[in-house]
Design an enzyme around this catalytic site. Structure first.
Site, PDB file in Angstrom:
ATOM      1  N   GLY A   1       0.817  -1.219   0.000  1.00  0.00           N
ATOM      2  CA  GLY A   1       0.000   0.000   0.000  1.00  0.00           C
ATOM      3  C   GLY A   1       0.846   1.261   0.000  1.00  0.00           C
ATOM      4  O   GLY A   1       2.037   1.227  -0.331  1.00  0.00           O
TER       5      GLY A   1
ATOM      6  N   HIS B   1       4.358   1.580  -8.161  1.00  0.00           N
ATOM      7  CA  HIS B   1       3.358   0.502  -8.071  1.00  0.00           C
ATOM      8  C   HIS B   1       2.439   0.527  -9.302  1.00  0.00           C
ATOM      9  O   HIS B   1       2.108  -0.510  -9.863  1.00  0.00           O
ATOM     10  CB  HIS B   1       2.479   0.691  -6.825  1.00  0.00           C
ATOM     11  CG  HIS B   1       3.206   0.591  -5.517  1.00  0.00           C
ATOM     12  ND1 HIS B   1       3.362   1.672  -4.684  1.00  0.00           N
ATOM     13  CD2 HIS B   1       3.787  -0.452  -4.892  1.00  0.00           C
ATOM     14  CE1 HIS B   1       4.016   1.296  -3.601  1.00  0.00           C
ATOM     15  NE2 HIS B   1       4.291   0.018  -3.689  1.00  0.00           N
TER      16      HIS B   1
END
Ligand code: AMP
Length: 281
Positions: free
Chosen positions: A28, A34
């Site tokens: 996260g 990402h």
């Protein structure tokens, strides 16, 4: 966007679909690094699963685990462009560790011994335990990992072949800020002064690459340490040149072999890592 908290929900949703599934495991606090993995997974698969789980067993430092940034709402916002084919899987520990929250012990033939493996005790056992659990529970066809964590990427490849999990492991290039800093969730923990000084890490690595033909490894290391530690906020934890094939640090560069530089630098209490490939001599 579909959001599930258990792997059984993910599996039962995908059960009859017979589609290719790409998995992007993350902790996260997502950023463009990402997103580049998710983009690649979206190009190559009909469904993407992005997992967000801050895995306690891979943290050797409890303070680092406590401070690890969390931003689920912003993460969903960044993933929104992929929502038609994306499943966000946000489990609690018990979904991935049904018994005890402990790591298994693996042997990756030395890949796990140096650099991150030496400086963060138990780190790779923790990473491999959670990745094995994700792979076995979610059955992806392909899984995407960044070269930012190059040692981790090679260890996952070894895990996959050792356990014969038959997942295609895809390595993705490092995404950097405009000033060269490798994107990382931990960058958000830097003070403004630290943020100003950290681009020196990549800048110095590039200078070393430029002098690769004239400098031996000891000179490279001295140059790196001096350049980084001129900044009062920064402290080098390690500098290694290792052979890409086995990730064993070397004292001299071998002709016709691939090598990479691996570094870890503290900016105050925030630990940053980076890696670059050296050209073949
Ligand atoms: P993390 O959330 O830090 O565990 O990272 C999840 C995945 O994203 C790992 O495979 C990382 O290697 C990858 N990743 C993190 N930062 C970057 C980056 N700057 N560029 C490319 N991949 C990255």
């Amino acid at each position: 966007m579909l959001v599930f908290t258990t792997h059984s929900e993910v599996r039962s949703f995908l059960k009859d679909k017979k589609k290719s599934i790409g998995l992007v495991p993350t902790m996260g606090a997502l950023h463009k690094g990402h997103v580049s993995l998710v983009e690649k997974a979206a190009q190559e698969n009909e469904w993407i699963i992005v997992s967000i789980f801050v895995n306690p067993t891979q943290f050797n430092n409890p303070e680092d685990l406590l401070k690890y940034p969390k931003s689920l709402e912003e993460d969903k916002f960044l993933l929104a462009p992929f929502k038609k084919k994306l499943i966000l899987y946000v489990p609690q520990s018990k979904d991935l560790y049904p018994e005890k929250l402990v790591s298994k012990t693996y042997n990756f033939g030395g890949l796990e011994k140096h650099m991150e493996g030496a400086f963060r005790e138990e780190h790779f056992n923790g990473v491999a335990t959670v990745v094995e659990s994700l792979f076995r529970k979610l059955h992806p066809n392909k899984a995407y990992f960044g070269e930012k964590d190059f040692q981790q990427l090679q260890i996952i490849r070894a895990l996959n072949s050792q356990l014969d999990l038959q997942i295609e492991i895809i390595g993705c290039p490092i995404i950097r800020e405009d000033d060269g800093l490798a994107m990382s969730s931990r960058n958000s923990l830097l003070s403004p002064a630290q943020r100003k000084s950290v681009p020196i890490i990549f800048k110095t690595l590039q200078e070393i690459i430029a002098h690769q033909k004239e400098w031996n490894i000891s000179k490279m290391e001295t140059y790196f340490r001096r350049s980084i530690e001129k900044e009062s906020q920064l402290k080098v934890e390690y500098f290694f040149v290792a052979k890409t094939s086995n990730l064993i640090p070397v004292k001299q560069i071998e002709k016709e072999k691939f090598h990479r530089i691996f570094v870890a630098v503290f900016a105050g209490k925030t630990r940053l890592i980076d890696t670059v490939e050296l050209g073949i001599l």
